[in-house]
Design a protein around this motif. Sequence first.
Motif, short mmCIF file in Angstrom:
data_model
loop_
_atom_site.label_atom_id
_atom_site.label_comp_id
_atom_site.label_asym_id
_atom_site.label_seq_id
_atom_site.Cartn_x
_atom_site.Cartn_y
_atom_site.Cartn_z
N ASP A 1 -8.04 11.31 -3.95
CA ASP A 1 -7.04 11.27 -2.87
C ASP A 1 -7.30 12.44 -1.92
O ASP A 1 -6.37 13.17 -1.54
CB ASP A 1 -5.62 11.37 -3.46
CG ASP A 1 -4.59 10.65 -2.62
OD1 ASP A 1 -4.86 10.44 -1.42
OD2 ASP A 1 -3.52 10.30 -3.14
N HIS B 215 4.76 4.09 -2.02
CA HIS B 215 5.31 5.40 -1.69
C HIS B 215 6.81 5.27 -1.41
O HIS B 215 7.58 6.14 -1.76
CB HIS B 215 4.67 6.00 -0.43
CG HIS B 215 3.17 6.14 -0.47
ND1 HIS B 215 2.32 5.24 0.11
CD2 HIS B 215 2.39 7.10 -1.02
CE1 HIS B 215 1.07 5.63 -0.09
NE2 HIS B 215 1.07 6.76 -0.77
N HIS C 82 -2.33 5.61 -7.40
CA HIS C 82 -1.48 6.62 -8.06
C HIS C 82 -0.21 6.05 -8.73
O HIS C 82 0.92 6.24 -8.26
CB HIS C 82 -1.09 7.74 -7.10
CG HIS C 82 -0.70 7.34 -5.71
ND1 HIS C 82 0.38 6.54 -5.44
CD2 HIS C 82 -1.24 7.64 -4.50
CE1 HIS C 82 0.49 6.38 -4.15
NE2 HIS C 82 -0.49 7.03 -3.55
N SER D 151 -0.56 0.84 -2.77
CA SER D 151 0.22 1.99 -3.24
C SER D 151 1.70 1.81 -2.91
O SER D 151 2.05 1.28 -1.86
CB SER D 151 -0.23 3.28 -2.54
OG SER D 151 -1.54 3.64 -2.92
N HIS E 93 -10.85 7.20 -2.52
CA HIS E 93 -9.50 7.39 -1.99
C HIS E 93 -9.54 8.66 -1.15
O HIS E 93 -9.46 9.77 -1.68
CB HIS E 93 -8.49 7.49 -3.13
CG HIS E 93 -7.06 7.48 -2.68
ND1 HIS E 93 -6.03 7.04 -3.48
CD2 HIS E 93 -6.49 7.84 -1.50
CE1 HIS E 93 -4.89 7.13 -2.80
NE2 HIS E 93 -5.15 7.64 -1.61
N GLU F 172 -5.59 2.37 2.47
CA GLU F 172 -4.53 2.48 1.47
C GLU F 172 -3.31 1.81 2.10
O GLU F 172 -2.79 2.27 3.11
CB GLU F 172 -4.24 3.95 1.14
CG GLU F 172 -3.14 4.08 0.08
CD GLU F 172 -2.82 5.53 -0.29
OE1 GLU F 172 -3.30 6.46 0.39
OE2 GLU F 172 -2.06 5.73 -1.27
N HIS G 115 -4.28 5.62 5.53
CA HIS G 115 -2.97 4.97 5.37
C HIS G 115 -2.85 3.90 6.45
O HIS G 115 -2.81 4.21 7.64
CB HIS G 115 -1.84 5.99 5.54
CG HIS G 115 -1.78 7.01 4.44
ND1 HIS G 115 -1.40 6.69 3.16
CD2 HIS G 115 -2.04 8.34 4.44
CE1 HIS G 115 -1.43 7.79 2.41
NE2 HIS G 115 -1.81 8.80 3.16
#
Length: 292
Positions: free
Chosen positions: A246, A115, A172, A113, A10, A87, A42
């Motif tokens: 990360d 967010h 996460h 993920s 990551h 990600e 990302h």
Amino acid sequence: MSKPLFSSMHTHTLFCDGKDDIETMCRTAYEKKLHAIGFSAHAPIFKKTGIKSEWHMKNEKLDEYVSEVLAAKQRWQGKLFVYLGLEVDYIKGLHSALGSDIKAINADYLIGSVHYVIPPNGAEPFTVDGPIEEVLKGLNEGFNGNAEMLMHYYYDAMAEMIAMGGFDILGHADILKKNCHDKNYWPLESEICRQKEIAHIVSKAKLTVEVNTGGINQGKIHDTYPSLLFLRFLHEYNVPVIITADAHRADDLDGNYPTAIQTLINAGYDEHVLFSEKNNEKILWKKQKLIQ
Ligand SMILES: [Zn+2]
Ligand SMILES: [Zn+2]
């Protein structure tokens, strides 16, 4: 006795919100004696969602990103495993790992993920791990200050993302705590129930969960995502875990891994996994002892 192996799957580079380029990250991973590095920029979101972001890769950079990671894979062959990943945000109704643009890059692996949450009253979507002022603004404007409701929206989105699938590693899983860790905003009891539920569905989906030291590396929190308690639930359901950093800087590629190892041991784990290969769209993971 051989040294336990770790990877760093990551990572973020100059292609999104990281501070170092791909070659610097590879060289540092090699110097740190990591088994593998995976790049997980990302994934671009703007074209599909209209959401403006400074931290996602720009749509027009995607091809260059793919070719740079593939070139690094060649350059480091025999010395370091280099993997192409992304990600990918799950944004309800707008963006997921199942998008054709994501599939088209034929990544080695994808991290899924959450967010963003989308407030029910039509207020602007916002990220739960953004700066505290923005989170509080989103909480007040989108959820009338109701932290419990925001918490449920966050885990609802995660449950939906897991049900939809298309990715390999759950990112996460309790990043909601990033800004509010010491402030006790989140009603603990109901959040624990949601975490148990996530552990159950993630085991059924046969996903790997990352144990992410990014919040510690950034000096934001003192423990991993997910927390010790959440990891205990994951262990009960035999969910495989992978330690990640990360990393937004090369120096952080194995940042606070000893904390992650200790947390996993405290949660009952004695092994973690490393990416091995992808076979017919399925990742094969290699089990590794946490301590040799
Ligand atoms: Zn993330
Ligand atoms: Zn990340």
